[in-house]
Design an enzyme around this catalytic site. Sequence first.
Site, short mmCIF file in Angstrom:
data_model
loop_
_atom_site.label_atom_id
_atom_site.label_comp_id
_atom_site.label_asym_id
_atom_site.label_seq_id
_atom_site.Cartn_x
_atom_site.Cartn_y
_atom_site.Cartn_z
N SER A 1 -87.06 -34.97 10.69
CA SER A 1 -86.49 -34.17 11.83
C SER A 1 -85.73 -35.23 12.80
O SER A 1 -84.99 -35.90 12.47
CB SER A 1 -87.08 -33.07 12.32
OG SER A 1 -86.52 -32.06 12.96
N ASP B 1 -85.03 -28.33 7.54
CA ASP B 1 -85.71 -29.44 8.25
C ASP B 1 -86.96 -29.67 7.63
O ASP B 1 -87.77 -28.93 7.17
CB ASP B 1 -86.27 -28.65 9.45
CG ASP B 1 -86.64 -29.70 10.56
OD1 ASP B 1 -87.39 -30.29 10.26
OD2 ASP B 1 -86.15 -29.40 11.63
#
Length: 324
Positions: free
Chosen positions: A55, A186
């Site tokens: 991320s 993500d």
Amino acid sequence: MTDRSSFDAGSPRFQVLALDGGGAKALFTAHVLARLEADLDVNICDSFDLIAGTSAGGIIALALGAGIRPAEIADRYTELVTKVFPQARRGLWNASRRLVRPTYESAALRAALVDLFGARKLGDSTKRLVIPAWDAQNGAVHLFKTFHHPELRRDWRIPMVDIALATSAAPTYFSVAKVDGQRFIDGGIWANNPSVVAITEAVRTMNMPLSSVRVLNVGTTDQHLTNTRQMDNGGILTWAPHAISLVLTAGSRGGQGIAQQLVGKNNYSRFDAMVPGGMYSLDKADAEDIAGHAASASRGLSPVYTKRFASHLAPVFTPGDGAE
């Protein structure tokens, strides 16, 4: 591809830098690395054979691979947070919008990432990289990897911007990222702490003995999370405000525990800063305040880095070298 013998000839170690996800809180990570470089007059990348980031940590990992130094990453990431997470979209408006659509505009994130990476592709990285994401189309884990093994022949062609979008497309915050015809969200939903991913890559793909692997894992601040008695029998309304923080914190701590079991506590070092619960979130982190936490935490990192990591000089990575 550089084979295992080149590592054995120069050092008995294979060193990994693993960077957690955390949205706006990744400012902490960038500042910690910048402070470390300034204090010791080093280039942090010189000590690591592999960098893994999830991320926001994936964005920083890609930037390091692109040759951008941590001090500049900290400055650029501060600008990114301001542009991508405008204050006007927080609070009640934020919560109501999230019920039906993502809170923030993926186009704003893409524009900020283009400013950071330009037209660079993953194949332009000067370091081996592993970037986790989640394949929303097939319901499976996905790893974007540099060309550091003969079988890794596709990802190096993908723009860094697209990979950064894929690893950081947090549900409810951003729309899914579309890369090479696939849909991604993500990587933090399964590997917010990418230490175990990196260890696996070193052992299984790079054919390194587990005993040679050392890991430096940098977090994005840790928060005091308590389970109040009210939450013991709570429903959706009780748990929902805490769900994201709980999942990310539990994932990071779980990854830490497994990594320590794999390589041993002496070969795994994690640095973070404990802050009060609710102080920061994925879309809110006071830049000046978080830089202060990084300054404090980095004081403890410098001697550990010097003792455990500094003596290792990673061989130069040439993408695809030796791959047939």
